[in-house]
Design a protein around this motif. Structure first.
Motif, PDB file in Angstrom:
ATOM      1  N   GLU A  12       0.846  -1.175   0.000  1.00 52.69           N
ATOM      2  CA  GLU A  12       0.000   0.000   0.000  1.00 52.69           C
ATOM      3  C   GLU A  12       0.891   1.238   0.000  1.00 52.69           C
ATOM      4  O   GLU A  12       1.788   1.331   0.831  1.00 52.69           O
ATOM      5  CB  GLU A  12      -0.860   0.037   1.271  1.00 52.69           C
ATOM      6  CG  GLU A  12      -2.310  -0.206   1.028  1.00 52.69           C
ATOM      7  CD  GLU A  12      -2.723  -1.631   1.385  1.00 52.69           C
ATOM      8  OE1 GLU A  12      -2.225  -2.129   2.399  1.00 52.69           O
ATOM      9  OE2 GLU A  12      -3.520  -2.214   0.638  1.00 52.69           O
ATOM     10  N   HIS A 111       6.791   0.277  11.737  1.00 47.10           N
ATOM     11  CA  HIS A 111       5.438   0.011  11.222  1.00 47.10           C
ATOM     12  C   HIS A 111       4.515  -0.569  12.313  1.00 47.10           C
ATOM     13  O   HIS A 111       3.328  -0.220  12.385  1.00 47.10           O
ATOM     14  CB  HIS A 111       5.571  -0.969  10.047  1.00 47.10           C
ATOM     15  CG  HIS A 111       4.290  -1.352   9.405  1.00 47.10           C
ATOM     16  ND1 HIS A 111       3.678  -0.593   8.440  1.00 47.10           N
ATOM     17  CD2 HIS A 111       3.480  -2.426   9.593  1.00 47.10           C
ATOM     18  CE1 HIS A 111       2.559  -1.185   8.054  1.00 47.10           C
ATOM     19  NE2 HIS A 111       2.417  -2.306   8.745  1.00 47.10           N
ATOM     20  N   HIS A 140       2.516  -9.842  11.008  1.00 51.34           N
ATOM     21  CA  HIS A 140       2.836  -9.877  12.443  1.00 51.34           C
ATOM     22  C   HIS A 140       1.695 -10.388  13.292  1.00 51.34           C
ATOM     23  O   HIS A 140       0.544 -10.110  13.019  1.00 51.34           O
ATOM     24  CB  HIS A 140       3.179  -8.476  12.953  1.00 51.34           C
ATOM     25  CG  HIS A 140       3.945  -7.658  11.978  1.00 51.34           C
ATOM     26  ND1 HIS A 140       5.290  -7.822  11.789  1.00 51.34           N
ATOM     27  CD2 HIS A 140       3.543  -6.724  11.097  1.00 51.34           C
ATOM     28  CE1 HIS A 140       5.681  -7.019  10.835  1.00 51.34           C
ATOM     29  NE2 HIS A 140       4.645  -6.337  10.390  1.00 51.34           N
ATOM     30  N   GLY A 164      -2.975 -13.009   9.994  1.00 53.80           N
ATOM     31  CA  GLY A 164      -3.470 -12.623   8.665  1.00 53.80           C
ATOM     32  C   GLY A 164      -2.966 -13.572   7.585  1.00 53.80           C
ATOM     33  O   GLY A 164      -3.672 -13.883   6.624  1.00 53.80           O
TER      34      GLY A 164
HETATM   35  O1  KG4 Z   1      -1.962  -4.522   8.456  1.00 56.46           O
HETATM   36  P1  KG4 Z   1      -2.144  -5.017   7.084  1.00 56.46           P
HETATM   37  O2  KG4 Z   1      -2.924  -4.155   6.110  1.00 56.46           O
HETATM   38  O3  KG4 Z   1      -0.761  -5.300   6.395  1.00 56.46           O
HETATM   39  C1  KG4 Z   1       0.325  -5.880   7.090  1.00 56.46           C
HETATM   40  O4  KG4 Z   1       1.059  -5.133   7.784  1.00 56.46           O
HETATM   41  O5  KG4 Z   1       0.423  -7.119   6.993  1.00 56.46           O
HETATM   42  O6  KG4 Z   1      -2.816  -6.464   7.185  1.00 56.46           O
HETATM   43  C2  KG4 Z   1      -3.169  -7.210   6.061  1.00 56.46           C
HETATM   44  C3  KG4 Z   1      -3.656  -8.563   6.547  1.00 56.46           C
HETATM   45  C4  KG4 Z   1      -3.943  -9.556   5.421  1.00 56.46           C
HETATM   46  O7  KG4 Z   1      -3.366 -10.792   5.787  1.00 56.46           O
HETATM   47  C5  KG4 Z   1      -5.455  -9.626   5.390  1.00 56.46           C
HETATM   48  O8  KG4 Z   1      -5.961 -10.884   4.936  1.00 56.46           O
HETATM   49  C6  KG4 Z   1      -5.798  -9.410   6.841  1.00 56.46           C
HETATM   50  O9  KG4 Z   1      -4.886  -8.421   7.279  1.00 56.46           O
HETATM   51  N1  KG4 Z   1      -7.160  -8.908   6.987  1.00 56.46           N
HETATM   52  C7  KG4 Z   1      -8.132  -9.594   7.629  1.00 56.46           C
HETATM   53  C8  KG4 Z   1      -9.310  -8.816   7.512  1.00 56.46           C
HETATM   54  N2  KG4 Z   1      -9.018  -7.680   6.807  1.00 56.46           N
HETATM   55  C9  KG4 Z   1      -7.696  -7.764   6.497  1.00 56.46           C
HETATM   56  N3  KG4 Z   1      -8.111 -10.765   8.269  1.00 56.46           N
HETATM   57  C10 KG4 Z   1      -9.258 -11.206   8.836  1.00 56.46           C
HETATM   58  N4  KG4 Z   1     -10.424 -10.525   8.760  1.00 56.46           N
HETATM   59  C11 KG4 Z   1     -10.502  -9.332   8.117  1.00 56.46           C
HETATM   60  N5  KG4 Z   1     -11.661  -8.668   8.052  1.00 56.46           N
END
Ligand code: KG4
Ligand code: ZN
Length: 352
Positions: A12, A111, A140, A164
């Motif tokens: 992003e 972050h 994480h 995630g």
């Molecule tokens: O914080 P983030 O935008 O990026 C990182 O720093 O990783 O987190 C993205 C992660 C992805 O694995 C995505 O599948 C998960 O967060 N995620 C979710 C949901 N929305 C995003 N996992 C479970 N339920 C959600 N509603």
């Protein structure tokens, strides 16, 4: 006192202007989802290229929306790690250029610390510290104690997959698109969360550590036993499916599997967070990171009868954004904790 935040650690490209550490004047996020979606995960080389393309217009838009010029800024904050080095470098280099050209102080931000500060935005100092922070994202799964001077102590983390990542891998295995977390979250309420019993490995050593790879394997075994090849194949061939499409293409036993998977993850996260709160007598629980936008997790945390209040960032500030980076820079700005132009990208930067 306005800080421009820049975030480019993963997929992003984001910029935001935050006033006095808590009022979001703008938060612009350019997602690369459509670029990486077809590969089922983030491709680092493509990510850096997309950041290069997006960084200038995204920062310009964030300033415009905040009705702020470079002259109105007090500092520029940028994510220095952890993340993909090539991606981090784009944000860091651009932040340094602005600081050099405008004579502004530069503040490098972790972050993960950003994710914690996302919950403090718009809260006008209501969250009492010391608190427990559960940071659950694609990269994480960490449990921290947040002390009242914003120093951190790591209490536990995942030994393998992040929460995630477990969502994304299980979604991929079942034939849904990337990222899988939001898809599974919306399907889960349609299944029976008690239909499939998963048992998670008990950790030797630190009882507050997490492990999700065993759960992912248990889901795989279940799928193999129930021969879902045909339905998975049908879903894999979908392009731009809506929630209704996914729901229509998911039979009841698979909905039950998804609901049970989600319940297991949520119980595991809350059990460990709640044990830490009790042990340390913490005043608040902060849950942040992409997985914190999970509706099931939000409801379960609110109904868990925890001994302290629980705070989530708004869903838009739960996933990666730059407002959280600008917010985390505020206490450092007040202390004059600035970085110089030797600031480097740190792929494995730890918070504590
Ligand atoms: O914080 P983030 O935008 O990026 C990182 O720093 O990783 O987190 C993205 C992660 C992805 O694995 C995505 O599948 C998960 O967060 N995620 C979710 C949901 N929305 C995003 N996992 C479970 N339920 C959600 N509603
Ligand atoms: Zn993140």
């Amino acid at each position: 006192m306005r800080i421009l935040g820049i975030e480019s650690s993963c997929d992003e490209t984001a910029a935001a202007v935050v006033e006095n550490g808590e009022t979001v004047l703008s938060s612009v996020v350019a997602s690369q989802m459509s670029t990486h979606g077809k590969y089922g995960g983030v491709v680092p080389e493509l990510a850096s290229r997309e950041h290069l393309r997006a960084i200038v217009p995204v920062v310009r838009l964030a300033l415009e929306e905040a009705r702020t010029s470079f002259d109105d800024l007090s500092a520029v904050a940028v994510t220095e790690g952890p993340g993909l080095v090539g991606s981090l470098l784009v944000g860091i280099t651009y932040a340094k250029s602005i600081c050099f050209a405008r004579g502004l102080p530069l503040i490098g931000i972790n972050h993960i610390e950003g994710h914690i500060h996302a919950a403090l935005l718009d809260m006008a100092g209501q969250i009492e510290l010391p608190a427990i922070a559960l940071v659950v994202s694609g990269g994480h799964t960490h449990l921290f104690e947040v002390r009242d001077d914003f120093s951190y102590r790591l209490l536990g983390k995942t030994r393998d997959d992040a929460a995630g990542e477990a969502y994304d891998k299980v979604a991929k295995l079942l034939g849904y698109g990337y990222p899988g977390g939001p898809v599974l979250d919306r399907l889960a309420p349609h299944g029976n969360p008690k239909a499939v019993r998963f048992t998670l490995a008990r950790m030797k050593g630190n009882a507050k550590d997490f492990s999700f790879s065993g759960l992912k394997t248990a889901v795989l075994r279940w799928v193999e036993r129930h021969d879902l090849t045909a339905e998975i194949e049908t879903r894999r061939n979908q392009r731009n499916a809506s929630h209704e499409d996914w729901l229509r293409l998911t039979p009841k036993p698979t909905l039950d599997l998804i609901a049970s998977f989600q319940r297991t993850v949520i119980e595991e996260l809350l059990r460990r967070a709640s044990a830490s709160i009790e042990q340390l007598g913490s005043c608040a629980l902060i849950i942040s990171g992409g997985v914190a936008s999970n509706a099931g997790l939000r409801a379960a945390a609110r109904n868990a009868n925890l001994p302290c209040p629980v705070y989530f960032p708004t869903p838009a500030l739960s996933t990666d954004n730059a407002a959280m980076i600008a917010a985390a820079a505020f206490p450092k700005f007040r202390l004059g904790a600035f970085d110089d132009f030797s600031l480097r990208a740190k792929a494995n930067l730890a918070l504590a």
